[in-house]
Design a protein around this motif. Sequence first.
Motif, PDB file in Angstrom:
ATOM      1  N   LYS A   1      16.890  66.591  37.661  1.00 38.55           N
ATOM      2  CA  LYS A   1      18.289  67.054  37.019  1.00 38.55           C
ATOM      3  C   LYS A   1      18.182  66.159  35.579  1.00 38.55           C
ATOM      4  O   LYS A   1      18.612  66.451  34.746  1.00 38.55           O
ATOM      5  CB  LYS A   1      19.172  66.798  37.794  1.00 38.55           C
ATOM      6  N   THR A   2      17.980  64.777  35.722  1.00 35.35           N
ATOM      7  CA  THR A   2      18.257  63.742  34.836  1.00 35.35           C
ATOM      8  C   THR A   2      17.129  64.197  33.624  1.00 35.35           C
ATOM      9  O   THR A   2      17.484  63.672  32.647  1.00 35.35           O
ATOM     10  CB  THR A   2      17.968  62.284  35.229  1.00 35.35           C
ATOM     11  N   GLU A   3      15.810  64.456  34.033  1.00 36.54           N
ATOM     12  CA  GLU A   3      14.829  64.701  33.048  1.00 36.54           C
ATOM     13  C   GLU A   3      14.923  65.803  32.448  1.00 36.54           C
ATOM     14  O   GLU A   3      14.942  66.172  31.042  1.00 36.54           O
ATOM     15  CB  GLU A   3      13.315  64.927  33.795  1.00 36.54           C
ATOM     16  N   ALA A   4      15.549  67.064  33.151  1.00 37.05           N
ATOM     17  CA  ALA A   4      16.055  68.250  32.204  1.00 37.05           C
ATOM     18  C   ALA A   4      17.176  67.950  31.427  1.00 37.05           C
ATOM     19  O   ALA A   4      17.051  68.629  30.300  1.00 37.05           O
ATOM     20  CB  ALA A   4      16.421  69.169  33.289  1.00 37.05           C
ATOM     21  N   ILE A   5      17.953  67.214  31.843  1.00 38.54           N
ATOM     22  CA  ILE A   5      19.219  66.816  30.739  1.00 38.54           C
ATOM     23  C   ILE A   5      18.772  65.993  29.547  1.00 38.54           C
ATOM     24  O   ILE A   5      18.966  66.292  28.484  1.00 38.54           O
ATOM     25  CB  ILE A   5      20.290  66.126  31.676  1.00 38.54           C
ATOM     26  N   ARG A   6      17.721  65.090  30.019  1.00 42.36           N
ATOM     27  CA  ARG A   6      17.183  64.435  28.874  1.00 42.36           C
ATOM     28  C   ARG A   6      16.463  65.148  27.925  1.00 42.36           C
ATOM     29  O   ARG A   6      16.866  65.122  26.657  1.00 42.36           O
ATOM     30  CB  ARG A   6      16.500  63.110  29.489  1.00 42.36           C
TER      31      ARG A   6
ATOM     32  N   MET B   1      17.170  66.111  23.774  1.00 38.65           N
ATOM     33  CA  MET B   1      16.271  65.772  22.781  1.00 38.65           C
ATOM     34  C   MET B   1      16.059  67.032  21.562  1.00 38.65           C
ATOM     35  O   MET B   1      15.926  66.665  20.542  1.00 38.65           O
ATOM     36  CB  MET B   1      14.944  65.542  23.315  1.00 38.65           C
ATOM     37  N   THR B   2      16.238  68.114  22.169  1.00 44.46           N
ATOM     38  CA  THR B   2      16.313  69.438  21.503  1.00 44.46           C
ATOM     39  C   THR B   2      17.319  70.054  21.070  1.00 44.46           C
ATOM     40  O   THR B   2      17.220  71.182  20.549  1.00 44.46           O
ATOM     41  CB  THR B   2      15.366  70.362  22.360  1.00 44.46           C
ATOM     42  N   THR B   3      18.604  69.587  21.206  1.00 47.13           N
ATOM     43  CA  THR B   3      19.997  70.289  20.838  1.00 47.13           C
ATOM     44  C   THR B   3      20.060  70.325  19.591  1.00 47.13           C
ATOM     45  O   THR B   3      20.673  71.192  18.925  1.00 47.13           O
ATOM     46  CB  THR B   3      21.172  69.263  21.429  1.00 47.13           C
ATOM     47  N   GLU B   4      19.651  69.206  18.622  1.00 46.78           N
ATOM     48  CA  GLU B   4      20.016  69.542  17.176  1.00 46.78           C
ATOM     49  C   GLU B   4      18.825  70.470  16.521  1.00 46.78           C
ATOM     50  O   GLU B   4      18.953  70.656  15.250  1.00 46.78           O
ATOM     51  CB  GLU B   4      19.700  68.133  16.644  1.00 46.78           C
ATOM     52  N   ILE B   5      17.931  71.045  17.072  1.00 49.04           N
ATOM     53  CA  ILE B   5      16.701  71.845  16.734  1.00 49.04           C
ATOM     54  C   ILE B   5      17.735  73.225  16.291  1.00 49.04           C
ATOM     55  O   ILE B   5      18.059  74.034  17.495  1.00 49.04           O
ATOM     56  CB  ILE B   5      15.573  72.024  17.328  1.00 49.04           C
ATOM     57  N   GLU B   6      17.835  73.729  15.291  1.00 51.00           N
ATOM     58  CA  GLU B   6      18.185  75.066  14.833  1.00 51.00           C
ATOM     59  C   GLU B   6      17.406  76.173  15.202  1.00 51.00           C
ATOM     60  O   GLU B   6      17.943  77.457  15.711  1.00 51.00           O
ATOM     61  CB  GLU B   6      18.767  75.122  13.542  1.00 51.00           C
ATOM     62  N   ASN B   7      16.088  76.230  14.893  1.00 50.30           N
ATOM     63  CA  ASN B   7      15.213  77.347  15.026  1.00 50.30           C
ATOM     64  C   ASN B   7      14.896  77.750  16.660  1.00 50.30           C
ATOM     65  O   ASN B   7      14.335  76.780  17.253  1.00 50.30           O
ATOM     66  CB  ASN B   7      13.773  77.109  14.242  1.00 50.30           C
ATOM     67  N   ASP B   8      15.273  78.863  17.217  1.00 52.83           N
ATOM     68  CA  ASP B   8      15.135  79.177  18.344  1.00 52.83           C
ATOM     69  C   ASP B   8      13.618  78.951  18.795  1.00 52.83           C
ATOM     70  O   ASP B   8      13.260  78.662  20.009  1.00 52.83           O
ATOM     71  CB  ASP B   8      15.638  80.512  18.858  1.00 52.83           C
ATOM     72  N   LYS B   9      12.466  79.545  18.340  1.00 53.49           N
ATOM     73  CA  LYS B   9      11.066  79.259  18.443  1.00 53.49           C
ATOM     74  C   LYS B   9      10.550  78.115  18.696  1.00 53.49           C
ATOM     75  O   LYS B   9       9.992  77.943  19.382  1.00 53.49           O
ATOM     76  CB  LYS B   9      10.396  80.283  17.674  1.00 53.49           C
ATOM     77  N   LEU B  10      11.053  77.287  17.655  1.00 52.82           N
ATOM     78  CA  LEU B  10      10.512  76.048  17.635  1.00 52.82           C
ATOM     79  C   LEU B  10      11.118  75.034  18.834  1.00 52.82           C
ATOM     80  O   LEU B  10      10.446  74.347  19.421  1.00 52.82           O
ATOM     81  CB  LEU B  10      11.129  75.291  16.300  1.00 52.82           C
ATOM     82  N   LYS B  11      12.532  75.509  19.128  1.00 49.36           N
ATOM     83  CA  LYS B  11      12.957  74.751  20.078  1.00 49.36           C
ATOM     84  C   LYS B  11      12.406  74.974  21.701  1.00 49.36           C
ATOM     85  O   LYS B  11      12.367  74.238  22.362  1.00 49.36           O
ATOM     86  CB  LYS B  11      14.517  75.327  20.077  1.00 49.36           C
ATOM     87  N   ALA B  12      12.126  76.319  21.713  1.00 46.35           N
ATOM     88  CA  ALA B  12      11.432  76.922  22.819  1.00 46.35           C
ATOM     89  C   ALA B  12      10.202  76.201  23.074  1.00 46.35           C
ATOM     90  O   ALA B  12       9.777  75.868  24.101  1.00 46.35           O
ATOM     91  CB  ALA B  12      11.291  78.245  22.813  1.00 46.35           C
TER      92      ALA B  12
END
Length: 167
Positions: free
Chosen positions: A133-138, A142-153
């Motif tokens: 759970k902690t790894e998934a949250i971390r 790390m990727t919350t500020e990425i706007e491009n959905d494909k790049l984020k995925a």
Amino acid sequence: MSTFQRKGAFQISEVANRLIDPVLARKAGINTALIGSWDEIAGADFADCTRPEKITWPRRNADLTSESAGVEPGVLTIACEGARALFLTHAQGELIQRINGFFGYPAIRQIRIVQKPVAPLHKHRRKLRPLSKTEAIRLSEMTTEIENDKLKAALDRLGRAVIGSRK
């Protein structure tokens, strides 16, 4: 060549790619980067049933001046299993765009499909452990500020693979 020389150990993939790439380029016109990234380029529909075989580049015309003698796009031969070749034929325009996007220039103008068995490359992949759970949250943070959905995925998949492979 740069003046910086690395001391210590090399990754085996770097050494192998330096040895294999010139042979692949001479024999098939492709490199290990294309083969290694094929699953992402081909997409989920065709990754398991296709394999790039070779790129045939057109012969250079000696009459061309150096200004007009750029790299001409080649023909990529793809091995495809059975009836999936028909679907690949219909999707080849999109696949050419993906391949050219990978190279960063119009390297491929046409795809030639050869029907033959394709050995699956995924047999030797290790199973990744589920993230805690902690790894998934971390990873999510790390990727919350990425706007491009494909790049984020894509970065999320990469992060899961890196973190999930650790013991």
